[in-house]
Write a protein that holds these residues in place. Structure first.
Motif, PDB file in Angstrom:
ATOM      1  N   UNK A  34     -46.631  15.420  26.759  1.00  9.45           N
ATOM      2  CA  UNK A  34     -46.112  16.757  27.086  1.00  9.45           C
ATOM      3  C   UNK A  34     -44.709  16.974  26.534  1.00  9.45           C
ATOM      4  N   UNK A  35     -43.833  16.013  26.697  1.00  2.92           N
ATOM      5  CA  UNK A  35     -42.452  16.153  26.255  1.00  2.92           C
ATOM      6  C   UNK A  35     -42.355  16.381  24.744  1.00  2.92           C
ATOM      7  N   UNK A  36     -43.084  15.616  23.915  1.00  2.00           N
ATOM      8  CA  UNK A  36     -43.035  15.901  22.473  1.00  2.00           C
ATOM      9  C   UNK A  36     -43.537  17.302  22.127  1.00  2.00           C
ATOM     10  N   UNK A  37     -44.559  17.778  22.822  1.00  5.26           N
ATOM     11  CA  UNK A  37     -45.056  19.133  22.552  1.00  5.26           C
ATOM     12  C   UNK A  37     -43.987  20.178  22.865  1.00  5.26           C
ATOM     13  N   UNK A  84     -43.352  21.577  11.173  1.00 10.91           N
ATOM     14  CA  UNK A  84     -44.746  21.934  10.954  1.00 10.91           C
ATOM     15  C   UNK A  84     -45.689  21.194  11.890  1.00 10.91           C
ATOM     16  N   UNK A  85     -46.962  21.484  11.733  1.00 13.33           N
ATOM     17  CA  UNK A  85     -47.968  20.855  12.597  1.00 13.33           C
ATOM     18  C   UNK A  85     -48.403  19.486  12.076  1.00 13.33           C
ATOM     19  N   UNK A  96     -44.314  12.983  17.044  1.00 15.18           N
ATOM     20  CA  UNK A  96     -43.424  12.851  18.193  1.00 15.18           C
ATOM     21  C   UNK A  96     -44.127  12.154  19.355  1.00 15.18           C
ATOM     22  N   UNK A  97     -45.374  12.500  19.601  1.00 18.60           N
ATOM     23  CA  UNK A  97     -46.124  11.875  20.688  1.00 18.60           C
ATOM     24  C   UNK A  97     -46.325  10.381  20.428  1.00 18.60           C
ATOM     25  N   UNK A  98     -46.641  10.013  19.194  1.00 21.17           N
ATOM     26  CA  UNK A  98     -46.799   8.593  18.868  1.00 21.17           C
ATOM     27  C   UNK A  98     -45.508   7.834  19.106  1.00 21.17           C
ATOM     28  N   UNK A  99     -44.395   8.433  18.718  1.00 22.56           N
ATOM     29  CA  UNK A  99     -43.106   7.786  18.931  1.00 22.56           C
ATOM     30  C   UNK A  99     -42.858   7.554  20.424  1.00 22.56           C
ATOM     31  N   UNK A 100     -43.134   8.563  21.232  1.00 23.94           N
ATOM     32  CA  UNK A 100     -42.946   8.430  22.684  1.00 23.94           C
ATOM     33  C   UNK A 100     -43.890   7.396  23.279  1.00 23.94           C
ATOM     34  N   UNK A 101     -45.151   7.419  22.874  1.00 24.94           N
ATOM     35  CA  UNK A 101     -46.115   6.454  23.401  1.00 24.94           C
ATOM     36  C   UNK A 101     -45.748   5.031  22.999  1.00 24.94           C
ATOM     37  N   UNK A 102     -45.270   4.846  21.783  1.00 23.00           N
ATOM     38  CA  UNK A 102     -44.833   3.500  21.359  1.00 23.00           C
ATOM     39  C   UNK A 102     -43.658   3.024  22.199  1.00 23.00           C
ATOM     40  N   UNK A 103     -42.716   3.914  22.475  1.00 15.44           N
ATOM     41  CA  UNK A 103     -41.574   3.538  23.310  1.00 15.44           C
ATOM     42  C   UNK A 103     -42.035   3.211  24.721  1.00 15.44           C
ATOM     43  N   UNK A 104     -42.942   4.003  25.247  1.00 14.29           N
ATOM     44  CA  UNK A 104     -43.475   3.753  26.589  1.00 14.29           C
ATOM     45  C   UNK A 104     -44.160   2.397  26.650  1.00 14.29           C
ATOM     46  N   UNK A 105     -45.065   2.147  25.708  1.00 15.83           N
ATOM     47  CA  UNK A 105     -45.809   0.884  25.715  1.00 15.83           C
ATOM     48  C   UNK A 105     -44.896  -0.303  25.446  1.00 15.83           C
ATOM     49  N   UNK A 106     -43.913  -0.129  24.577  1.00 17.04           N
ATOM     50  CA  UNK A 106     -42.964  -1.205  24.304  1.00 17.04           C
ATOM     51  C   UNK A 106     -42.168  -1.564  25.551  1.00 17.04           C
ATOM     52  N   UNK A 107     -41.798  -0.542  26.330  1.00 12.37           N
ATOM     53  CA  UNK A 107     -41.063  -0.771  27.567  1.00 12.37           C
ATOM     54  C   UNK A 107     -41.903  -1.470  28.624  1.00 12.37           C
TER      55      UNK A 107
END
Length: 56
Positions: free
Chosen positions: A15-18, A27-28, A37-48
């Protein structure tokens, strides 16, 4: 409780990246896109959480 917490964090990691993307001129596809952006956030989440590919 743990599963609910992880599910909530994963939902917000999308949601936050959107919301961030919607406030830009990006662009899309490509860098700055919702997916990137979502992949970056998910990678940070999973890394944490100490998860990395191949560890299951």
């Amino acid at each position: 409780m743990r599963v609910r917490l992880v599910a909530t964090a994963a939902t917000d990691a999308i949601r936050i990246p959107l919301e961030t993307w919607a406030a830009t001129e990006a662009g899309v596809t490509g860098e700055g896109s919702p997916a990137a952006l979502a992949l970056r956030c998910l990678r940070q989440l999973l890394g944490g959480m100490g998860w990395s590919p191949g560890r299951g």
